[in-house]
Scaffold this motif. Structure first.
Motif, PDB file in Angstrom:
ATOM      1  N   UNK A   1       4.671  -0.158   6.705  1.00 14.12           N
ATOM      2  CA  UNK A   1       4.946   1.260   6.468  1.00 14.12           C
ATOM      3  C   UNK A   1       5.238   1.502   4.988  1.00 14.12           C
ATOM      4  N   UNK A   2       4.943   2.717   4.538  1.00 13.50           N
ATOM      5  CA  UNK A   2       5.253   3.141   3.181  1.00 13.50           C
ATOM      6  C   UNK A   2       6.030   4.447   3.241  1.00 13.50           C
ATOM      7  N   UNK A   3       7.022   4.594   2.353  1.00 15.92           N
ATOM      8  CA  UNK A   3       7.906   5.755   2.339  1.00 15.92           C
ATOM      9  C   UNK A   3       7.878   6.393   0.962  1.00 15.92           C
ATOM     10  N   UNK A   4       7.991   7.712   0.931  1.00 17.36           N
ATOM     11  CA  UNK A   4       8.114   8.430  -0.334  1.00 17.36           C
ATOM     12  C   UNK A   4       9.115   9.564  -0.190  1.00 17.36           C
ATOM     13  N   UNK A   5       9.827   9.827  -1.289  1.00 14.61           N
ATOM     14  CA  UNK A   5      10.811  10.903  -1.358  1.00 14.61           C
ATOM     15  C   UNK A   5      10.531  11.715  -2.612  1.00 14.61           C
ATOM     16  N   UNK A   6      10.371  13.014  -2.470  1.00  7.62           N
ATOM     17  CA  UNK A   6      10.201  13.904  -3.621  1.00  7.62           C
ATOM     18  C   UNK A   6      11.351  14.899  -3.671  1.00  7.62           C
TER      19      UNK A   6
ATOM     20  N   UNK B   1      -5.979  -0.294   1.101  1.00  2.00           N
ATOM     21  CA  UNK B   1      -5.372   0.393   2.245  1.00  2.00           C
ATOM     22  C   UNK B   1      -3.893   0.680   1.993  1.00  2.00           C
ATOM     23  N   UNK B   2      -3.159  -0.312   1.490  1.00  2.00           N
ATOM     24  CA  UNK B   2      -1.730  -0.122   1.222  1.00  2.00           C
ATOM     25  C   UNK B   2      -1.515   0.898   0.113  1.00  2.00           C
ATOM     26  N   UNK B   3      -2.356   0.846  -0.923  1.00  2.00           N
ATOM     27  CA  UNK B   3      -2.203   1.775  -2.051  1.00  2.00           C
ATOM     28  C   UNK B   3      -2.490   3.212  -1.622  1.00  2.00           C
ATOM     29  N   UNK B   4      -3.523   3.406  -0.832  1.00  2.00           N
ATOM     30  CA  UNK B   4      -3.852   4.753  -0.368  1.00  2.00           C
ATOM     31  C   UNK B   4      -2.790   5.283   0.590  1.00  2.00           C
ATOM     32  N   UNK B   5      -2.198   4.397   1.381  1.00  2.00           N
ATOM     33  CA  UNK B   5      -1.105   4.813   2.257  1.00  2.00           C
ATOM     34  C   UNK B   5       0.062   5.332   1.437  1.00  2.00           C
ATOM     35  N   UNK B   6       0.429   4.592   0.392  1.00  2.00           N
ATOM     36  CA  UNK B   6       1.534   5.030  -0.458  1.00  2.00           C
ATOM     37  C   UNK B   6       1.197   6.322  -1.188  1.00  2.00           C
ATOM     38  N   UNK B   7      -0.045   6.447  -1.629  1.00  2.00           N
ATOM     39  CA  UNK B   7      -0.470   7.666  -2.324  1.00  2.00           C
ATOM     40  C   UNK B   7      -0.341   8.876  -1.407  1.00  2.00           C
TER      41      UNK B   7
END
Length: 233
Positions: free
Chosen positions: A211-216, A159-165
């Motif tokens: 929560x998971x965050x990403x920046x591109x 679940x955590x990995x798919x959220x980050x993905x």
């Protein structure tokens, strides 16, 4: 800007390097944004005309996000502030008279704002939630290799990995201006590092365990197109 823990409600700097600035924090209560409403004409510029169409429940995130953008532009980058272009809701906000690029995201009571000096930026925040356990979501999200990797993880880790993905792919889709029109099944995150237009894909620690965050950050001048993205604030 504060660098304290986001649980206090203050902004926390997640990224501040090479012209990329990302902050996050808690969305304030409705009673705490009165100063932004008074300041709306200066804060929003041409986009102030659309303020009446923003739902009351979204006003705190809408105004706070744009105030944080202004703080980055004027405080960290030392640029003049001219507000935002008139922008339909659900379209990535654009600054008036500026080539700086902006991205905004929220999830639950957390808000993330990014500004980049050169190129384009996309930010996303996702809550680690049961929705990421659904097989149908994994089919929409994963390449075949990513699906095999997810299937090999135990349930909590999956679940955590798919959220980050999802957060990474969503941030990239916003940065390139395609939003959810981009087929995530064709976007292999492992290959982004080999894409010559990608200047960085970051997954900063949020300080929020759920929560998971990403920046591109991608090359090229900000697009002038009105590519629709998911309405986030």
């Amino acid at each position: 800007m504060s660098t304290s823990d986001p649980a206090t409600g203050a902004r926390r700097s997640l990224v501040s390097a090479r012209g990329v600035h990302v902050v996050m924090g808690r969305i304030p209560a409705r009673d705490d944004i009165d100063h932004d409403l008074v300041d709306a004409a200066h804060l929003l510029g041409a986009d102030a005309a659309a303020l009446g169409s923003v739902d009351e429940s979204r006003l705190p995130s809408f105004l706070t996000a744009r105030r944080w953008v202004r703080d980055i532009v004027t405080g960290r980058l030392g640029r003049a502030w001219r507000g935002f272009e008139a922008t339909p809701r659900g379209v990535k906000p654009r600054l008036a008279g500026s080539t700086l690029d902006v991205s905004i995201a929220h999830a639950g009571d957390r808000l993330v704002v990014g500004v980049v000096e050169h190129g384009r930026i996309g930010v996303d925040i996702e809550l680690v939630a049961p929705v990421f356990d659904q097989p149908s979501l994994a089919r929409r999200l994963c390449t075949p290799a990513e699906r095999r990797h997810a299937d090999g993880l135990e349930s909590t880790g999956r679940r955590a990995w798919l959220t980050q993905l999802w957060a990474v792919k969503e941030s990239y889709a916003k940065a390139v201006g395609e939003g959810l029109a981009l087929d995530f099944r064709e976007l292999a995150v492992a290959h982004l590092r080999n894409n010559h237009t990608v200047r960085g894909v970051l997954t900063p620690a949020s300080g929020v365990t759920h929560a998971r965050i990403a920046v591109s950050w991608v090359d090229a001048a900000p697009s002038r197109s009105r590519s629709s993205v998911r309405a986030i604030v």
